[in-house]
Every structure is written in structure tokens, then in C-alpha cells.
Design an enzyme around this catalytic site. Structure first.
Site, mmCIF file in Angstrom:
data_model
loop_
_atom_site.group_PDB
_atom_site.id
_atom_site.type_symbol
_atom_site.label_atom_id
_atom_site.label_comp_id
_atom_site.label_asym_id
_atom_site.label_seq_id
_atom_site.Cartn_x
_atom_site.Cartn_y
_atom_site.Cartn_z
ATOM 1 N N HIS A 184 -8.866 7.664 2.703
ATOM 2 C CA HIS A 184 -8.282 9.002 2.823
ATOM 3 C C HIS A 184 -9.324 10.071 2.522
ATOM 4 O O HIS A 184 -10.163 9.913 1.636
ATOM 5 C CB HIS A 184 -7.091 9.181 1.870
ATOM 6 C CG HIS A 184 -7.380 8.817 0.445
ATOM 7 N ND1 HIS A 184 -7.399 7.517 0.000
ATOM 8 C CD2 HIS A 184 -7.693 9.581 -0.636
ATOM 9 C CE1 HIS A 184 -7.700 7.496 -1.289
ATOM 10 N NE2 HIS A 184 -7.895 8.738 -1.697
ATOM 11 N N CYS B 165 0.837 -1.198 0.000
ATOM 12 C CA CYS B 165 0.000 0.000 0.000
ATOM 13 C C CYS B 165 0.879 1.258 0.000
ATOM 14 O O CYS B 165 1.732 1.439 0.869
ATOM 15 C CB CYS B 165 -0.905 -0.025 1.227
ATOM 16 S SG CYS B 165 -1.796 1.507 1.479
HETATM 17 P P1 5GP Z 1 -8.239 8.858 -4.821
HETATM 18 O O1 5GP Z 1 -8.426 9.001 -6.297
HETATM 19 O O2 5GP Z 1 -7.906 7.449 -4.421
HETATM 20 O O3 5GP Z 1 -9.404 9.413 -4.005
HETATM 21 O O4 5GP Z 1 -7.032 9.787 -4.442
HETATM 22 C C1 5GP Z 1 -5.712 9.358 -4.397
HETATM 23 C C2 5GP Z 1 -4.853 10.591 -4.329
HETATM 24 O O5 5GP Z 1 -3.548 10.192 -3.926
HETATM 25 C C3 5GP Z 1 -4.704 11.332 -5.656
HETATM 26 O O6 5GP Z 1 -5.140 12.670 -5.504
HETATM 27 C C4 5GP Z 1 -3.203 11.230 -5.966
HETATM 28 O O7 5GP Z 1 -2.685 12.401 -6.550
HETATM 29 C C5 5GP Z 1 -2.609 10.969 -4.594
HETATM 30 N N1 5GP Z 1 -1.380 10.183 -4.596
HETATM 31 C C6 5GP Z 1 -1.171 9.005 -5.251
HETATM 32 N N2 5GP Z 1 0.087 8.548 -5.018
HETATM 33 C C7 5GP Z 1 0.670 9.450 -4.182
HETATM 34 C C8 5GP Z 1 1.967 9.529 -3.582
HETATM 35 O O8 5GP Z 1 2.835 8.668 -3.743
HETATM 36 N N3 5GP Z 1 2.211 10.612 -2.794
HETATM 37 C C9 5GP Z 1 1.267 11.585 -2.563
HETATM 38 N N4 5GP Z 1 1.634 12.601 -1.776
HETATM 39 N N5 5GP Z 1 0.042 11.533 -3.122
HETATM 40 C C10 5GP Z 1 -0.265 10.487 -3.911
HETATM 41 ZN ZN ZN Z 2 -2.404 1.258 3.638
#
Ligand code: 5GP
Ligand code: ZN
Length: 114
Positions: free
Chosen positions: A100, A4
Site C-alpha cells: 500500500h 488479510c
Molecule cells: P503500514 O504501517 O503497514 O505502512 O500502514 C498500515 C496502515 O493501515 C496504518 O496507517 C493503519 O492506520 C492502517 N490500517 C490498519 N488497519 C486498518 C483498517 O482496518 N482500516 C483502515 N482504513 N486502515 C487501517
Molecule cells: Zn491482501
């Protein structure tokens, strides 16, 4: 959880720009920000999504939201307004399977979301 991304961020195996941390929560800058302020807030325990958070951990949800409120004030978007997003599952666009909240602000938001 081994594979993860967000657990790796918690364990400092992947670097991140942290903005808040306590015993149960971590908040850090989104790597691909969708607004001038874009912070992710996560529990340190791994849950794939809101669907996996059990009743006995419901306090975490309040803790995450109150941390978001504090960060909004620190980032000076509390008075202007901000949006908190919790994507859950495929149709919502959730990409990272570690629950998140997104804290977004610093620009005018549109409604309905895409
Ligand atoms: P989701 O689409 O799952 O709601 O949001 C995932 C978020 O995680 C996205 O806005 C993406 O830019 C962010 N994200 C993905 N990988 C990383 C990472 O390695 N570091 C950081 N800081 N953000 C990440
Ligand atoms: Zn996790």
C-alpha cells in the site's frame, strides 16, 4: 488472501471510507490518520509488499501513483504539497502485509522521516 485486512476491505467484509476505485485499485481513508489527509492506495491483487510485485505487474505501481496524484488534486493538496510513502518490511514500519501507498498531506511534513 484469507486473513488479510486489506483484502477484506476490498471484498467489503470490513467497512472502509472509499475515495477512489477502479478495476485494479482501491483507495480509502486511513483508520488512524497521521495528517489531515491520509489515504491508503492498494492494488486489488494481494502482494505482501513491493518485494513481491513481479515485473509483469509493474504497471500497477504507476497506476497507484497516478491515482494518488488525482486524489491529491481532489483533496486540494496538490499545489501545497504532499508525501507518498511505501513502507516495505519490518524496519520500515510496515504493519499490514498487503502492499500500500500512503498519501499524506494537509500539514507541513518534516524530513528526515522518523
Ligand atoms: P503500514 O504501517 O503497514 O505502512 O500502514 C498500515 C496502515 O493501515 C496504518 O496507517 C493503519 O492506520 C492502517 N490500517 C490498519 N488497519 C486498518 C483498517 O482496518 N482500516 C483502515 N482504513 N486502515 C487501517
Ligand atoms: Zn491482501
Amino acid at each position: 488472501m484469507k486473513d488479510c485486512i486489506f483484502c477484506k476491505i476490498i471484498n467489503n467484509e470490513i467497512p472502509s471510507e472509499k475515495v477512489y476505485e477502479d478495476e485494479n485499485i482501491l483507495a480509502f481513508e486511513d483508520i488512524n490518520p497521521k495528517a489531515p489527509v491520509h489515504i491508503l492506495l492498494i492494488p486489488k491483487l494481494h502482494f505482501a509488499s513491493l518485494n513481491e510485485i513481479p515485473e509483469d505487474k509493474k504497471g500497477l505501481i504507476g497506476d497507484l501513483l497516478l491515482a494518488a496524484k488525482k486524489i491529491a488534486a481532489q483533496k486540494k493538496i496538490d499545489k501545497k504539497g504532499y508525501r507518498i510513502v511505501l513502507n516495505t518490511g519490518k524496519e520500515s514500519g510496515q504493519e499490514v502485509s498487503h502492499v500500500h501507498f500512503h498519501l499524506l498531506g494537509g500539514r507541513r511534513m518534516t524530513w528526515p522521516p522518523g
